[in-house]
Structure formats: C-alpha cells, structure tokens
Design an enzyme around this catalytic site. Sequence first.
Site, PDB file in Angstrom:
ATOM      1  N   HIS A   1      13.595  21.370 -23.655  1.00 17.31           N
ATOM      2  CA  HIS A   1      12.154  21.328 -23.407  1.00 17.31           C
ATOM      3  C   HIS A   1      11.783  19.990 -22.795  1.00 17.31           C
ATOM      4  O   HIS A   1      12.461  18.981 -23.018  1.00 17.31           O
ATOM      5  CB  HIS A   1      11.358  21.555 -24.702  1.00 17.31           C
ATOM      6  CG  HIS A   1      11.674  20.588 -25.791  1.00 17.31           C
ATOM      7  ND1 HIS A   1      12.783  20.722 -26.603  1.00 17.31           N
ATOM      8  CD2 HIS A   1      11.057  19.456 -26.201  1.00 17.31           C
ATOM      9  CE1 HIS A   1      12.814  19.715 -27.465  1.00 17.31           C
ATOM     10  NE2 HIS A   1      11.780  18.928 -27.232  1.00 17.31           N
TER      11      HIS A   1
ATOM     12  N   HIS B   1       8.486  17.325 -22.344  1.00 22.03           N
ATOM     13  CA  HIS B   1       7.156  16.930 -22.810  1.00 22.03           C
ATOM     14  C   HIS B   1       6.308  16.557 -21.607  1.00 22.03           C
ATOM     15  O   HIS B   1       6.728  15.724 -20.792  1.00 22.03           O
ATOM     16  CB  HIS B   1       7.242  15.714 -23.733  1.00 22.03           C
ATOM     17  CG  HIS B   1       8.009  15.953 -24.992  1.00 22.03           C
ATOM     18  ND1 HIS B   1       7.405  16.188 -26.200  1.00 22.03           N
ATOM     19  CD2 HIS B   1       9.347  16.005 -25.229  1.00 22.03           C
ATOM     20  CE1 HIS B   1       8.326  16.362 -27.134  1.00 22.03           C
ATOM     21  NE2 HIS B   1       9.511  16.249 -26.566  1.00 22.03           N
TER      22      HIS B   1
HETATM   23  P1  5GP Z   1      11.742  16.679 -29.475  1.00 22.48           P
HETATM   24  O1  5GP Z   1      11.704  15.500 -30.379  1.00 22.48           O
HETATM   25  O2  5GP Z   1      12.780  17.690 -29.879  1.00 22.48           O
HETATM   26  O3  5GP Z   1      11.853  16.300 -28.033  1.00 22.48           O
HETATM   27  O4  5GP Z   1      10.301  17.335 -29.599  1.00 22.48           O
HETATM   28  C1  5GP Z   1      10.019  18.491 -30.283  1.00 22.48           C
HETATM   29  C2  5GP Z   1       8.535  18.702 -30.219  1.00 22.48           C
HETATM   30  O5  5GP Z   1       8.251  20.006 -30.693  1.00 22.48           O
HETATM   31  C3  5GP Z   1       7.724  17.732 -31.110  1.00 22.48           C
HETATM   32  O6  5GP Z   1       6.809  17.004 -30.290  1.00 22.48           O
HETATM   33  C4  5GP Z   1       7.013  18.632 -32.098  1.00 22.48           C
HETATM   34  O7  5GP Z   1       5.706  18.223 -32.397  1.00 22.48           O
HETATM   35  C5  5GP Z   1       7.045  19.985 -31.406  1.00 22.48           C
HETATM   36  N1  5GP Z   1       7.078  21.130 -32.324  1.00 22.48           N
HETATM   37  C6  5GP Z   1       7.872  21.261 -33.423  1.00 22.48           C
HETATM   38  N2  5GP Z   1       7.664  22.439 -34.013  1.00 22.48           N
HETATM   39  C7  5GP Z   1       6.721  23.084 -33.272  1.00 22.48           C
HETATM   40  C8  5GP Z   1       6.077  24.350 -33.391  1.00 22.48           C
HETATM   41  O8  5GP Z   1       6.353  25.161 -34.295  1.00 22.48           O
HETATM   42  N3  5GP Z   1       5.147  24.670 -32.447  1.00 22.48           N
HETATM   43  C9  5GP Z   1       4.825  23.809 -31.428  1.00 22.48           C
HETATM   44  N4  5GP Z   1       3.896  24.209 -30.578  1.00 22.48           N
HETATM   45  N5  5GP Z   1       5.408  22.605 -31.281  1.00 22.48           N
HETATM   46  C10 5GP Z   1       6.348  22.248 -32.189  1.00 22.48           C
END
Ligand code: 5GP
Length: 135
Positions: free
Chosen positions: A99, A101
């Site tokens: 993913h 951001h």
């Molecule tokens: P990472 O640290 O893996 O790059 O970011 C994961 C992102 O996913 C975080 O910013 C977190 O807030 C978001 N996230 C985690 N669980 C969920 C969820 O159930 N729904 C949504 N919409 N975002 C999520």
Amino acid sequence: MDFCLFCKIVAHEIPATILYEDDSTIAFLDINPVKPGHTLVVPKVHGADFRESQVHDLTAVIETAKKIAPAILKTVGAQGFNFSSNVGAAAGQVIFHTHFHLIPRHNGDGLVNWPHEGATQEELAELGNKIRVQL
Ligand code: 5GP
Ligand code: ZN
C-alpha cells in the site's frame, strides 16, 4: 490470497471509507490518519510489499493516485502531499499487503518527515559503486 486485512477490504468483507476503486486498485481513507484526507492506495492483488507486487499493479497504483489526489487536496484545502510506501517492518510497515500512503500537506503544517544523516562526496561515490555492482 484473501486472508489479510486489506484483502478483506478489497473484497468488501470489512468496511472502509472507499474513495475510488477499479479493476486493479482500491483507495480508502486511513483509519488513523496522519492528516485529514490521509488515503491508502492499494493494489487489489495481494503482495506482502512493494518488492513482491507486479510492476503493472504498482503502475496502476500510480495511475489511481494521479486520478484521486486533486480531489483529496481540493477537499481538505492542501497544497501538496507525500506519497510513499513503508517496505518491511524495518521501515515501519505493519500491514503486509502493498500500500501507498497519500498524505495531504499544508504549507507550514509542521509535519517533519525525517532527519538527514548527511554524507561526504567520497562516501556517496563509494556507496554508489557498491550499489551499482549489485544491479
Ligand atoms: P503501514 O505502517 O503498514 O505502512 O501502514 C498501515 C496503515 O493502515 C496505518 O496508517 C493504519 O492506520 C492503517 N490501517 C490499519 N488498519 C486499518 C483498517 O482496518 N482500516 C483502514 N482504513 N486503515 C487501517
Ligand atoms: Zn492482502
């Protein structure tokens, strides 16, 4: 693979505030936003991270970001955005489905990305040589 959290959002098995989707990608609001409008742009095909995803899926993510960014920025009144992916736990990744951001930014919003370590020209040249032989 439909076992991970984002696969479940892709499959509409768990709720999310979806902004856009097409055959290859989905974009939805981050549940815990860094800034209002913080959006996750996700390829529908599961890959644990950027390294695992196919180039055409990553290209589709870029196309989706191009499509939706103006609407997000206009809605929250932002002047710019950060668009990045945490790749691996060492980089802060916690959801292991690729993913990106998309984080809207306002002039002078005070959000600091990260500090610079700095390097000499010699260090850059030496490191460049080491990396190029790995390519
Ligand atoms: P990472 O640290 O893996 O790059 O970011 C994961 C992102 O996913 C975080 O910013 C977190 O807030 C978001 N996230 C985690 N669980 C969920 C969820 O159930 N729904 C949504 N919409 N975002 C999520
Ligand atoms: Zn997944």
